[in-house]
Design an enzyme around this catalytic site. Structure first.
Site, PDB file in Angstrom:
ATOM      1  N   GLU A 197      28.578  37.783  39.451  1.00 37.48           N
ATOM      2  CA  GLU A 197      28.517  38.280  40.829  1.00 37.48           C
ATOM      3  C   GLU A 197      27.866  37.238  41.735  1.00 37.48           C
ATOM      4  O   GLU A 197      28.317  37.019  42.871  1.00 37.48           O
ATOM      5  CB  GLU A 197      27.750  39.602  40.885  1.00 37.48           C
ATOM      6  CG  GLU A 197      28.452  40.771  40.215  1.00 37.48           C
ATOM      7  CD  GLU A 197      29.801  41.090  40.818  1.00 37.48           C
ATOM      8  OE1 GLU A 197      29.994  40.842  42.034  1.00 37.48           O
ATOM      9  OE2 GLU A 197      30.673  41.584  40.089  1.00 37.48           O
ATOM     10  N   GLU A 217      35.744  38.718  46.136  1.00 38.45           N
ATOM     11  CA  GLU A 217      36.581  39.375  45.138  1.00 38.45           C
ATOM     12  C   GLU A 217      37.662  38.445  44.590  1.00 38.45           C
ATOM     13  O   GLU A 217      37.949  38.438  43.387  1.00 38.45           O
ATOM     14  CB  GLU A 217      37.223  40.636  45.732  1.00 38.45           C
ATOM     15  CG  GLU A 217      36.242  41.743  46.056  1.00 38.45           C
ATOM     16  CD  GLU A 217      35.442  42.178  44.830  1.00 38.45           C
ATOM     17  OE1 GLU A 217      35.980  42.103  43.704  1.00 38.45           O
ATOM     18  OE2 GLU A 217      34.282  42.576  44.983  1.00 38.45           O
TER      19      GLU A 217
END
Length: 300
Positions: A215, A142
């Site tokens: 991602e 993250e």
């Protein structure tokens, strides 16, 4: 990318540049077509720009509000703060605000337009299910989004889709549908609506493709920073498996925020669903982590 020790990703950079170029080209063609049709686009552009600016400058507050998250102090969440402190020291980056969302859906997200305005949030469901190494892997993923300025890039990339969506609504509700450019011509509103839908669809596919790659880039950067791709792989498998035990109603409520999440709340398996997905398939993410483990002389 701002200075950090997160591994740079030339593939991510090149894809961002290419996507922005294609979206920019599509935007020019779209606006040119609207002007040629005689549509007054100023109001739509101003509304879209206002929406974009609000999303850009308030993304952290919007995400926390939507996910019922709250910023916590080191005294309230010492373990979570400890993991974030360690990652910030390893990455040589400013510490983001740390938040917790009271949800059984095991997930995490980071948002904010830059490192100084970032927040990283974990759900209570995630913290209950992962050990410290797995939690560190997820938060490294993250925080790499923050280091790569992903939120700012995706916000800007979504601008054309906002404009096209607004133009579709204008055509539907303003009465343009019955207006014709001449007595025998096609309705202007219908043309505007069809063009807007096409532009929205193309921009949507482009931004989703960029989202899936970012991602993978975050997995890679997080795994290389911690030097423990196996922990991130374990977290991915555990989170994906636990999703099946969450009530469908809760997953449906969380699904609109998939683009923020570490793992999607609901993920389809059809080819069309994969094309429109915000995240790459679990198998693809694990395959990449296995490759990184091999490079580091480890095993997943």
């Amino acid at each position: 990318m701002a200075h950090t020790r997160f591994a740079p990703d030339r593939g991510l950079t090149s894809r961002m540049v290419l996507t922005m170029f294609l979206l920019g080209l599509l935007y020019v063609v779209f606006v040119g077509a609207l002007i040629a049709l005689g549509v007054q686009t100023v109001v739509v552009l101003l509304v879209a720009a206002g929406t974009l600016l609000a999303q850009y400058f308030m993304s952290d507050r919007i995400a926390l509000f939507a996910m019922h998250g709250r910023v916590v102090s080191p005294q309230e969440a010492p373990e979570l703060h400890g993991v974030v402190d360690r990652l910030c020291a390893m990455a040589d980056m400013p510490k983001p605000r740390v938040a917790i969302a009271d949800s059984d859906v095991p997930n995490a997200f980071a948002t904010g337009r830059n490192q100084k305005n970032a927040v990283v949030c974990a759900t209570t469901g995630l913290m209950r299910r992962l050990d410290r190494a797995e939690l560190e892997g997820v938060l490294a993923h993250e925080m790499s989004h923050v280091a790569h300025r992903d939120v700012a890039v995706m916000t800007v990339a979504s601008f054309l889709g906002i404009v096209a969506g607004l133009m579709t609504r204008v055509a539907l509700y303003s009465g343009l549908g019955g207006r014709r450019d001449n007595q025998n011509g096609a309705p202007i509103g219908l043309i505007v609506m069809l063009v807007s839908i096409l532009v929205y669809a193309v921009s949507f596919v482009l931004t989703r493709a960029l989202s899936r790659y970012r991602e993978l880039a975050a997995d890679r950067a997080g795994a290389l920073l911690t030097q423990r791709p196996s922990a991130l792989a374990s977290a991915l498998v555990k989170v994906s498996g636990e999703m099946s035990r969450i009530p469908t109603r809760d997953l449906r409520e969380a699904e609109p925020f998939n683009a923020f999440f570490f793992a999607p709340a609901l993920a389809g398996r059809s080819a069309l669903t994969s094309l429109l997905a915000t995240h790459p398939p679990l198998e693809r993410r694990l395959e990449q982590l296995r490759g990184i483990s091999a490079q580091l002389g480890q095993g997943v």
